[in-house]
Design a protein around this motif. Structure first.
Motif, PDB file in Angstrom:
ATOM      1  N   SER B 175      40.380 -42.243 -38.071  1.00  0.00           N
ATOM      2  CA  SER B 175      41.701 -42.830 -38.292  1.00  0.00           C
ATOM      3  C   SER B 175      42.744 -41.714 -38.266  1.00  0.00           C
ATOM      4  O   SER B 175      42.404 -40.538 -38.377  1.00  0.00           O
ATOM      5  CB  SER B 175      41.736 -43.532 -39.648  1.00  0.00           C
ATOM      6  OG  SER B 175      41.692 -42.561 -40.689  1.00  0.00           O
ATOM      7  N   ARG B 176      43.976 -42.079 -38.162  1.00  0.00           N
ATOM      8  CA  ARG B 176      45.038 -41.070 -38.157  1.00  0.00           C
ATOM      9  C   ARG B 176      45.012 -40.263 -39.449  1.00  0.00           C
ATOM     10  O   ARG B 176      45.205 -39.052 -39.434  1.00  0.00           O
ATOM     11  CB  ARG B 176      46.393 -41.748 -37.976  1.00  0.00           C
ATOM     12  CG  ARG B 176      46.542 -42.364 -36.600  1.00  0.00           C
ATOM     13  CD  ARG B 176      47.844 -43.134 -36.449  1.00  0.00           C
ATOM     14  NE  ARG B 176      48.005 -43.580 -35.070  1.00  0.00           N
ATOM     15  CZ  ARG B 176      47.314 -44.562 -34.529  1.00  0.00           C
ATOM     16  NH1 ARG B 176      46.423 -45.220 -35.250  1.00  0.00           N
ATOM     17  NH2 ARG B 176      47.511 -44.895 -33.264  1.00  0.00           N
ATOM     18  N   ASP B 192      51.769 -40.797 -40.342  1.00  0.00           N
ATOM     19  CA  ASP B 192      50.598 -41.147 -39.552  1.00  0.00           C
ATOM     20  C   ASP B 192      50.887 -41.042 -38.065  1.00  0.00           C
ATOM     21  O   ASP B 192      50.093 -40.534 -37.282  1.00  0.00           O
ATOM     22  CB  ASP B 192      50.187 -42.596 -39.842  1.00  0.00           C
ATOM     23  CG  ASP B 192      49.433 -42.696 -41.152  1.00  0.00           C
ATOM     24  OD1 ASP B 192      49.536 -41.741 -41.922  1.00  0.00           O
ATOM     25  OD2 ASP B 192      48.765 -43.717 -41.367  1.00  0.00           O
ATOM     26  N   ARG B 193      52.024 -41.555 -37.729  1.00  0.00           N
ATOM     27  CA  ARG B 193      52.387 -41.702 -36.313  1.00  0.00           C
ATOM     28  C   ARG B 193      52.534 -40.360 -35.591  1.00  0.00           C
ATOM     29  O   ARG B 193      52.538 -40.300 -34.370  1.00  0.00           O
ATOM     30  CB  ARG B 193      53.695 -42.481 -36.196  1.00  0.00           C
ATOM     31  CG  ARG B 193      53.545 -43.922 -36.557  1.00  0.00           C
ATOM     32  CD  ARG B 193      52.961 -44.720 -35.404  1.00  0.00           C
ATOM     33  NE  ARG B 193      51.982 -45.684 -35.878  1.00  0.00           N
ATOM     34  CZ  ARG B 193      51.016 -46.170 -35.099  1.00  0.00           C
ATOM     35  NH1 ARG B 193      50.878 -45.751 -33.860  1.00  0.00           N
ATOM     36  NH2 ARG B 193      50.171 -47.039 -35.569  1.00  0.00           N
ATOM     37  N   ASP B 196      49.897 -39.614 -33.126  1.00  0.00           N
ATOM     38  CA  ASP B 196      50.060 -40.161 -31.782  1.00  0.00           C
ATOM     39  C   ASP B 196      50.686 -39.146 -30.849  1.00  0.00           C
ATOM     40  O   ASP B 196      50.258 -38.967 -29.707  1.00  0.00           O
ATOM     41  CB  ASP B 196      50.974 -41.399 -31.822  1.00  0.00           C
ATOM     42  CG  ASP B 196      50.368 -42.528 -32.630  1.00  0.00           C
ATOM     43  OD1 ASP B 196      49.627 -42.219 -33.578  1.00  0.00           O
ATOM     44  OD2 ASP B 196      50.639 -43.691 -32.314  1.00  0.00           O
ATOM     45  N   THR B 217      41.596 -44.131 -27.202  1.00  0.00           N
ATOM     46  CA  THR B 217      42.263 -44.884 -28.258  1.00  0.00           C
ATOM     47  C   THR B 217      41.369 -46.031 -28.692  1.00  0.00           C
ATOM     48  O   THR B 217      40.824 -46.751 -27.872  1.00  0.00           O
ATOM     49  CB  THR B 217      43.577 -45.466 -27.731  1.00  0.00           C
ATOM     50  OG1 THR B 217      44.391 -44.400 -27.269  1.00  0.00           O
ATOM     51  CG2 THR B 217      44.298 -46.216 -28.828  1.00  0.00           C
ATOM     52  N   ARG B 219      41.898 -49.155 -30.653  1.00  0.00           N
ATOM     53  CA  ARG B 219      42.984 -49.976 -31.212  1.00  0.00           C
ATOM     54  C   ARG B 219      42.661 -50.460 -32.617  1.00  0.00           C
ATOM     55  O   ARG B 219      41.597 -51.010 -32.874  1.00  0.00           O
ATOM     56  CB  ARG B 219      43.245 -51.150 -30.288  1.00  0.00           C
ATOM     57  CG  ARG B 219      44.605 -51.754 -30.467  1.00  0.00           C
ATOM     58  CD  ARG B 219      44.824 -52.871 -29.480  1.00  0.00           C
ATOM     59  NE  ARG B 219      46.013 -53.621 -29.822  1.00  0.00           N
ATOM     60  CZ  ARG B 219      47.244 -53.224 -29.535  1.00  0.00           C
ATOM     61  NH1 ARG B 219      47.425 -52.105 -28.881  1.00  0.00           N
ATOM     62  NH2 ARG B 219      48.284 -53.952 -29.898  1.00  0.00           N
ATOM     63  N   GLY B 220      43.614 -50.261 -33.496  1.00  0.00           N
ATOM     64  CA  GLY B 220      43.442 -50.712 -34.877  1.00  0.00           C
ATOM     65  C   GLY B 220      42.599 -49.804 -35.736  1.00  0.00           C
ATOM     66  O   GLY B 220      42.485 -49.999 -36.935  1.00  0.00           O
ATOM     67  N   ALA B 221      42.017 -48.762 -35.112  1.00  0.00           N
ATOM     68  CA  ALA B 221      41.137 -47.894 -35.887  1.00  0.00           C
ATOM     69  C   ALA B 221      41.566 -46.432 -35.830  1.00  0.00           C
ATOM     70  O   ALA B 221      41.627 -45.747 -36.850  1.00  0.00           O
ATOM     71  CB  ALA B 221      39.706 -48.029 -35.385  1.00  0.00           C
ATOM     72  N   TYR B 223      41.330 -42.787 -33.163  1.00  0.00           N
ATOM     73  CA  TYR B 223      40.981 -42.180 -31.885  1.00  0.00           C
ATOM     74  C   TYR B 223      39.543 -41.685 -31.912  1.00  0.00           C
ATOM     75  O   TYR B 223      38.957 -41.456 -32.960  1.00  0.00           O
ATOM     76  CB  TYR B 223      41.924 -41.005 -31.576  1.00  0.00           C
ATOM     77  CG  TYR B 223      43.360 -41.441 -31.416  1.00  0.00           C
ATOM     78  CD1 TYR B 223      43.823 -41.901 -30.195  1.00  0.00           C
ATOM     79  CD2 TYR B 223      44.251 -41.373 -32.481  1.00  0.00           C
ATOM     80  CE1 TYR B 223      45.141 -42.292 -30.028  1.00  0.00           C
ATOM     81  CE2 TYR B 223      45.574 -41.758 -32.336  1.00  0.00           C
ATOM     82  CZ  TYR B 223      46.012 -42.223 -31.109  1.00  0.00           C
ATOM     83  OH  TYR B 223      47.307 -42.612 -30.948  1.00  0.00           O
TER      84      TYR B 223
END
Lengths: 229, 229
Positions: B175-176, B192-193, B196, B217, B219-221, B223
């Motif tokens: 997770s981030r 968090d972002r 990205d 990626t 998604r929702g989890a 990388y």
DNA sequence: ACTTTTATGACATTAATATGAAACACCAAG
DNA sequence: CTTGGTGTTTCATATTAATGTCATAAAAGT
């Protein structure tokens, strides 16, 4: 392979004794009785070891030891100090200056030879004094020179040592602290940032021939000497 | 990475001064005023370094140093001895016992910190890491470089750390927040972002050779670094 | 089509390095 | 003992690179 030993000792009797004992054991010796003549003898061919009396006319042993350690030429020559009994505190200073061992007078020939052997064995991997060439940039530890073609590059002692270290440790990042340890030596308290200044001066010295690109900054990590990139 | 330093010093004034100076420089300190309480503090968590006064009640510094060297758990902890001027001969004994350095009182905070740094640097194990290769993408921690064949990839320090983490933790989703913890370090206040953006920059850096497909990626989890898919 | 999540470029802020010059230490000559 | 030169370290400032955040675009899931 007869090792050359420089004896620095003012008392004639001891000097002759040392000379006799050492030559008996197959060493080649040169002797000096004071600071100045010792310096005269610290030229080619360099001795492989220096036997240094602590106190002698024209300077103290520590002075000469210091001098030896400062010069790129003689930096790696092992030093054995001859001290009188009870000069314990001198040992500490001697260690700081970089003496490799001590022999307290009086000593036996046997002890002397044993220690000399031990010290020389320890410093046996005496750095290969071969010239190094990286893309036309040549560093010769023996003549203490950096050249590009027939052009001699001018730089200070520290820059020389720094370059020497880099050329013998390529493709690897070193932090400022590691460089201080390796080039300046431990027991030196200098600001990290001082390295930057010497890097700059080194770069300046080799910029004319374009070799400054070999000295690379690695942000957040330190510096690297590399032929790539 | 705050190093713990154990101060063993009987004089209150000096002890407080040391504590102050060291904490000012970001070290964590514990202090003992005598032999017994020093021993009490030599348990987990073990200090990373011991500042040891030569003379103090309930035992001499040398005794404690000896004891430290005998115990398997404390054997490797570096010791710096504090000595009064003129106690030069003690230095010799101290060296024999295994002290790593000496500081002669009085000393400046600067010298103190410099020596501590030097000693800790020296005793730090140089964990040399091996280069990692994933499908031609090579990361070399030693030279601090990422290459594909003979092509050198350019990226910032954070992207380098991120890639290093990924390459040593493949086939798993992070997770981030986990990435922030592992790559940025814990207790860092960052959005968090932001992850990205660095993922983006890392991808950009490795896109030319097509290795961006390794950074996936989920998604929702978060990388994942994977050679599959 | 709508909602949620991620991708991306731009930019202000912050951190790290480069650089010139001053301060300092050392040594040798006068 | 002073002086001048050499080389080193520190400091102040300029320059450059990296970082984190935002606004918006694009994509994926419903």
């Amino acid at each position: 392979m007869t090792a050359r030993i420089l004896i620095v000792e003012d008392e004639l009797a001891i000097r002759e004794m040392l000379t006799f004992v050492l030559e008996q054991h197959g060493y080649t010796t040169v002797a000096a009785e004071d600071y100045d003549s010792a310096l005269d003898m610290l030229t080619e061919p360099y001795p492989d070891l220096v036997l240094l009396d602590w106190m002698f006319p024209g300077g103290s042993g520590i002075q000469l030891a210091k001098r030896l350690r400062q010069d790129e030429f003689t930096r790696h020559i092992p030093i054995i100090m001859l001290t009188a009994r009870g000069e314990e505190e001198d040992k500490v200073r001697g260690l700081e200056v970089g003496a490799d061992d001590f022999i307290t007078k009086p000593f036996s020939p046997k002890e002397l030879v044993a220690r000399i052997k031990a010290v020389m064995r320890r410093s046996a991997p005496t750095c290969l004094e071969d010239p190094i060439d990286v893309q036309g940039l040549q560093l010769d530890p023996v003549s203490h020179r950096v050249t590009v073609g027939d052009q001699v590059l001018d730089m200070g002692p520290t820059e020389f040592r720094l370059l020497h270290f880099f050329m013998t440790h390529q493709e690897r990042v070193y932090s400022r602290e590691q460089l201080l340890d390796n080039v300046w030596g431990t027991n030196v308290y200098v600001e990290d940032r001082t390295v930057d200044v010497h890097i700059r001066r080194l770069r300046k010295a080799v910029t004319h021939s374009g070799h400054d690109r070999l000295i690379q900054t690695v942000r957040g990590a330190g510096y690297r000497f590399s032929t790539r990139l």
